[in-house]
Structure formats: structure tokens, C-alpha cells
Design a protein around this motif. Structure first.
Motif, PDB file in Angstrom:
ATOM      1  N   THR A 153       0.954  -1.160   0.194  1.00 65.70           N
ATOM      2  CA  THR A 153       0.096   0.117   0.017  1.00 65.70           C
ATOM      3  C   THR A 153       0.874   1.222  -0.011  1.00 65.70           C
ATOM      4  O   THR A 153       2.256   1.232   0.441  1.00 65.70           O
ATOM      5  CB  THR A 153      -1.000   0.144   1.138  1.00 65.70           C
ATOM      6  OG1 THR A 153      -1.808   1.040   1.127  1.00 65.70           O
ATOM      7  CG2 THR A 153      -0.077   0.135   2.580  1.00 65.70           C
ATOM      8  N   THR A 154       0.335   2.420  -0.321  1.00 70.49           N
ATOM      9  CA  THR A 154       1.093   3.702  -0.380  1.00 70.49           C
ATOM     10  C   THR A 154       1.103   4.399   0.853  1.00 70.49           C
ATOM     11  O   THR A 154       0.215   4.157   1.763  1.00 70.49           O
ATOM     12  CB  THR A 154       0.318   4.534  -1.493  1.00 70.49           C
ATOM     13  OG1 THR A 154      -0.553   5.065  -1.272  1.00 70.49           O
ATOM     14  CG2 THR A 154       0.352   4.015  -2.939  1.00 70.49           C
ATOM     15  N   ALA A 155       2.199   5.248   0.973  1.00 69.12           N
ATOM     16  CA  ALA A 155       2.166   5.961   2.127  1.00 69.12           C
ATOM     17  C   ALA A 155       1.289   6.925   2.123  1.00 69.12           C
ATOM     18  O   ALA A 155       0.549   7.248   3.352  1.00 69.12           O
ATOM     19  CB  ALA A 155       3.581   6.907   2.100  1.00 69.12           C
ATOM     20  N   ALA A 156       0.455   7.386   1.170  1.00 72.58           N
ATOM     21  CA  ALA A 156      -0.752   8.526   1.181  1.00 72.58           C
ATOM     22  C   ALA A 156      -1.844   7.654   1.865  1.00 72.58           C
ATOM     23  O   ALA A 156      -2.479   8.113   2.532  1.00 72.58           O
ATOM     24  CB  ALA A 156      -0.782   8.778   0.074  1.00 72.58           C
ATOM     25  N   ASP A 157      -2.093   6.529   1.289  1.00 74.08           N
ATOM     26  CA  ASP A 157      -3.102   5.556   1.934  1.00 74.08           C
ATOM     27  C   ASP A 157      -3.003   5.198   3.293  1.00 74.08           C
ATOM     28  O   ASP A 157      -4.034   5.246   4.121  1.00 74.08           O
ATOM     29  CB  ASP A 157      -3.334   4.239   1.077  1.00 74.08           C
ATOM     30  CG  ASP A 157      -3.711   4.384  -0.331  1.00 74.08           C
ATOM     31  OD1 ASP A 157      -4.482   5.390  -0.528  1.00 74.08           O
ATOM     32  OD2 ASP A 157      -3.692   3.582  -1.112  1.00 74.08           O
ATOM     33  N   LEU A 158      -1.568   5.163   3.704  1.00 71.40           N
ATOM     34  CA  LEU A 158      -1.625   4.969   5.145  1.00 71.40           C
ATOM     35  C   LEU A 158      -1.750   6.039   6.037  1.00 71.40           C
ATOM     36  O   LEU A 158      -2.317   5.993   7.241  1.00 71.40           O
ATOM     37  CB  LEU A 158      -0.111   4.377   5.339  1.00 71.40           C
ATOM     38  CG  LEU A 158       0.270   2.884   5.205  1.00 71.40           C
ATOM     39  CD1 LEU A 158       1.828   2.491   5.108  1.00 71.40           C
ATOM     40  CD2 LEU A 158      -0.536   1.822   5.883  1.00 71.40           C
ATOM     41  N   ALA A 159      -1.379   7.151   5.512  1.00 72.06           N
ATOM     42  CA  ALA A 159      -1.674   8.442   6.200  1.00 72.06           C
ATOM     43  C   ALA A 159      -2.909   8.699   6.410  1.00 72.06           C
ATOM     44  O   ALA A 159      -3.628   9.257   7.657  1.00 72.06           O
ATOM     45  CB  ALA A 159      -0.958   9.496   5.391  1.00 72.06           C
ATOM     46  N   LEU A 160      -3.757   8.364   5.432  1.00 69.59           N
ATOM     47  CA  LEU A 160      -5.380   8.276   5.504  1.00 69.59           C
ATOM     48  C   LEU A 160      -5.784   7.628   6.493  1.00 69.59           C
ATOM     49  O   LEU A 160      -6.664   7.943   7.441  1.00 69.59           O
ATOM     50  CB  LEU A 160      -5.883   8.148   4.174  1.00 69.59           C
ATOM     51  CG  LEU A 160      -7.482   8.394   4.068  1.00 69.59           C
ATOM     52  CD1 LEU A 160      -8.007   9.893   4.474  1.00 69.59           C
ATOM     53  CD2 LEU A 160      -8.094   7.783   2.863  1.00 69.59           C
ATOM     54  N   ALA A 161      -5.235   6.193   6.724  1.00 71.35           N
ATOM     55  CA  ALA A 161      -5.828   5.475   7.642  1.00 71.35           C
ATOM     56  C   ALA A 161      -5.424   5.576   8.906  1.00 71.35           C
ATOM     57  O   ALA A 161      -6.248   5.394   9.880  1.00 71.35           O
ATOM     58  CB  ALA A 161      -5.121   3.911   7.380  1.00 71.35           C
ATOM     59  N   CYS A 162      -3.977   6.146   8.958  1.00 69.28           N
ATOM     60  CA  CYS A 162      -3.754   6.586  10.493  1.00 69.28           C
ATOM     61  C   CYS A 162      -4.061   8.021  11.053  1.00 69.28           C
ATOM     62  O   CYS A 162      -4.064   8.494  12.150  1.00 69.28           O
ATOM     63  CB  CYS A 162      -2.129   6.602  10.408  1.00 69.28           C
ATOM     64  SG  CYS A 162      -1.477   5.130  10.345  1.00 69.28           S
ATOM     65  N   GLY A 163      -4.565   8.652   9.875  1.00 70.72           N
ATOM     66  CA  GLY A 163      -5.046  10.270  10.208  1.00 70.72           C
ATOM     67  C   GLY A 163      -3.844  11.068  10.739  1.00 70.72           C
ATOM     68  O   GLY A 163      -3.989  12.003  11.555  1.00 70.72           O
ATOM     69  N   THR A 164      -2.803  11.033   9.789  1.00 73.04           N
ATOM     70  CA  THR A 164      -1.629  11.766  10.084  1.00 73.04           C
ATOM     71  C   THR A 164      -1.070  12.249   8.654  1.00 73.04           C
ATOM     72  O   THR A 164      -1.745  12.028   7.633  1.00 73.04           O
ATOM     73  CB  THR A 164      -0.608  11.238  11.034  1.00 73.04           C
ATOM     74  OG1 THR A 164       0.357  11.926  11.341  1.00 73.04           O
ATOM     75  CG2 THR A 164       0.078   9.896  10.168  1.00 73.04           C
ATOM     76  N   GLY A 165      -0.030  12.905   8.808  1.00 78.56           N
ATOM     77  CA  GLY A 165       0.480  13.487   7.428  1.00 78.56           C
ATOM     78  C   GLY A 165       1.452  12.587   6.832  1.00 78.56           C
ATOM     79  O   GLY A 165       1.904  11.477   7.214  1.00 78.56           O
TER      80      GLY A 165
END
Length: 374
Positions: A334-346
């Protein structure tokens, strides 16, 4: 020893031939008349004198017959011949915690072994349980006793088959201290199968009993012996016990005396653990090893170690890093952007955490994506 002490010694040694262990009537007599006074009353002319309630003419006559046959000097010589001695209330070696038994306090105690009973009793723990124990019970009793002995505790038990024997052997095997409290004379090997064990206990520890040399055990004497184990020690641990086990009597007597009462849990399907498991539902504290016992009966600060499962590498991650790791899906990148969305952070924060996880071997880089390693 002064003349008065010698007279007290002889009188109490004689009374161990007269009174059964735990005889509260006899204990009250001794409290009222003194040991020497009671012996004179029992061996002197049959003049009227006040007897405690519950003692009729037949019982009094039986006391008199026993008193007439008592030969304390001979008993003391027999005890000394087998390396024994006699201690009594007021003597230097008497454990004063036995006085908590009131009129049921022993008249005196016959001992075999060199250690000082009073000193040993200050840091002692009783380990008792079923005679027909399981391999689990024997293992727990032996390892528990070994651990207690290694921590400087004296392991006290009754030298019976099963849990008692396992406890004594555990203490002996670790080179520690153990004492056996018998329901017979300390020169009598009972049970016979434990003659060797009792010899080892007498050589390395103490053999203790209320009854004079040569006395045989009876069912009632076993039950009454348990009160001495309960009062002598700082706490009692039960390892395997059925509902009608005598070890439960010891534990409950210990509790009434203000001592610690503990139990090692067993399988819910085992009848031999039913009694101790029931005890644990009410008045007893659950223990699983020597450290937990010492935490209760030992000195201030002797705490058992904190109990926890094995520490995993991911347990040591910072909270934000662990949250990124938890957000990674299983089996696909998965991409860093998708992980950021899932974690609620930048995204930049997530990329930093991913590189940290990569260096620790938790994740792998797959093109523009990231996935769990392995």
C-alpha cells in the motif's frame, strides 16, 4: 537449669504420658495449678479437688493410672539416646506462637535434630496436601518447597506420603531447612516407608512431636497434630486436597490463628484439587511459586516479580510507529498516502515511520508501495 526449671521439665515430660495432644481440659488444669501442681494432684492421695467441666470420675481415674505409670526421667534418657530433647513453655527454645492455641497448647515438644526450634519457627511455612497426590501435585510441592528453602524459609510438614514427603524432599534436595511434625513419638518411623526420609530430616533439620518416645499414632492424633503445624508456622500452603482432606483442617486452623492461608490451584476436573480450589474461592490466597508465598510471609520488601508474558519486538515500538505498522494490510503493498489516511496523520510523518520500521525489519519497499516483511 535451676531446680524449679528441672522440676517443671520433669512434670511436663510426665504429663505428655498423661494428657492426649490438644486436651483442653488438661490445658486448663495446667493453667490453674501449674504443671508440677497438676502432677502432684494426679499422683497424690485421692482428695476432693475441683476438675474442669466435662471430666468425670472415669476420665479422672484414667488420668491417675497414666500418671502413676509415667517415668519422665526414663523418657528423657530414651530421647537423649536417639539424639532428642524436650522443650516446654518458658524454656529458651519454646516457640511462643504456640501459645496462641490457648488451653490446647502442647504440654511440651519432643525434638530430634540440632537446630533451634524457636529460631527456625520465626521464618517457617507449612506445605501440606493429599497423601494420594498426582504427579502434578508432587511436582508443585517439591519445587515450591525447594524455592522456599532457597529463600531461607523452613519448610514444615507432616512426613506423610504424597505432598508432605514431596515437600520435605524438595527442601532437603536444595540443601535447605525442613521440619516434620509427627503424630507419634519422634523416635518412631511412621509411615515405615519414610524411615529413610525421617532420618535425613533429623540429620539436616528437625523432627517434632508432642508424644513421648515410643508412642504410636492414631487417627485422632493426626488431626490434632495439624493444629501444631498451623500455629508453629507463619503461613500454610495447601497443594492438592479433596473436600474432606485433613490439610484443609490445617489451613482453616491457620486462618483462625491469624496466619496466612494459601493454596496452589489444580485442575477443575480433579477431585484431589476440589478442596483446595474451594478454599481459594473463600479464605485462601492463590499462589503458584515460592516468590508469591514469601511475598506474604516474608519481610517487608520481599515482593514477587511482576508477572507478564514474553516481550515481543513490536511491544517496544513507539505508539505512533506501532499505529503505522498496524495499518499495513496483510499480503499486499500500500502507499504512504493511503497509510496516512488510515492513520489520520501526514504523509511525511508516515514515510518517516515506514523507514524506521524498514530498518527494524518489519516492512519492505515494493516500488512506490510498502508491505509487511516475510
Amino acid at each position: 537449669m535451676t531446680g524449679a526449671q528441672d522440676e517443671e521439665l520433669l512434670a511436663r515430660a510426665a504429663l505428655t504420658r498423661v494428657l492426649e495432644p490438644g486436651d483442653a481440659h488438661g490445658g486448663r488444669w495446667i493453667r490453674e495449678h501449674g504443671a508440677t501442681g497438676l502432677l502432684r494432684l494426679l499422683t497424690g492421695p485421692e482428695t476432693p479437688w475441683r476438675t474442669p467441666p466435662g471430666v468425670g470420675p472415669e476420665r479422672l481415674a484414667a488420668y491417675r493410672r497414666r500418671a502413676a505409670l509415667a517415668d519422665p526421667r526414663r523418657d528423657l534418657e530414651l530421647a537423649a539416646g536417639s539424639g532428642g530433647r524436650f522443650v516446654f513453655p518458658g524454656s529458651a527454645e519454646w516457640p511462643t506462637q504456640l501459645d496462641d492455641l490457648g488451653d490446647e497448647r502442647p504440654v511440651g515438644l519432643w525434638l530430634r535434630g540440632r537446630p533451634n526450634l524457636r529460631t527456625w519457627a520465626l521464618r517457617s511455612v507449612a506445605v501440606v496436601g493429599a497423601r494420594a497426590c498426582t504427579p502434578y501435585g508432587a511436582h508443585m510441592a517439591q519445587t515450591l518447597a525447594a524455592g522456599l528453602a532457597e529463600r531461607g524459609c523452613v519448610v514444615v510438614s507432616g512426613a506423610a506420603f504424597g505432598i508432605d514427603g514431596a515437600a520435605h524432599r524438595g527442601a532437603l534436595a536444595s540443601g535447605g531447612a525442613t521440619a516434620a511434625v509427627l503424630a507419634c513419638g519422634v523416635d518412631v518411623a511412621y509411615p515405615r516407608g519414610h524411615a529413610g526420609l525421617l532420618g535425613r530430616i533429623a540429620g539436616q533439620g528437625l523432627v517434632v512431636g508432642e508424644l513421648p518416645p515410643g508412642s504410636h499414632p492414631t487417627p485422632s492424633r493426626f488431626v490434632l497434630r495439624n493444629r501444631v503445624i498451623a500455629a508453629l508456622t507463619r503461613g500454610t500452603v495447601v497443594v492438592e486436597a479433596a473436600h474432606r482432606s485433613g490439610s484443609l483442617v490445617t489451613a482453616r486452623r491457620a486462618q483462625r490463628l491469624g496466619r496466612f492461608t494459601m493454596g496452589v490451584p489444580g485442575p477443575a476436573t480433579s477431585g484431589l484439587s476440589a478442596g483446595v480450589n474451594e478454599l481459594l474461592r473463600g479464605e485462601a490466597v492463590l499462589v503458584t511459586d515460592a516468590a508469591e508465598v514469601v511475598e506474604l510471609v516474608g519481610s517487608m520488601g520481599e515482593l514477587a516479580p511482576e508477572r507478564r508474558g514474553p516481550v515481543l519486538a513490536r511491544d517496544l515500538l513507539e505508539r505512533d510507529t506501532a499505529r503505522v505498522l498496524e495499518a499495513l494490510p496483510a499480503g499486499r503493498p500500500t502507499t504512504a498516502a493511503d497509510l496516512a489516511l488510515a492513520c489520520g496523520t501526514g504523509t511525511d510523518e508516515v514515510i518517516g515511520r515506514l523507514y524506521e520500521l524498514h530498518s527494524l525489519g518489519f516492512v519492505e519497499r515494493q516500488g512506490d508501495g510498502w508491505q509487511l516483511s516475510g
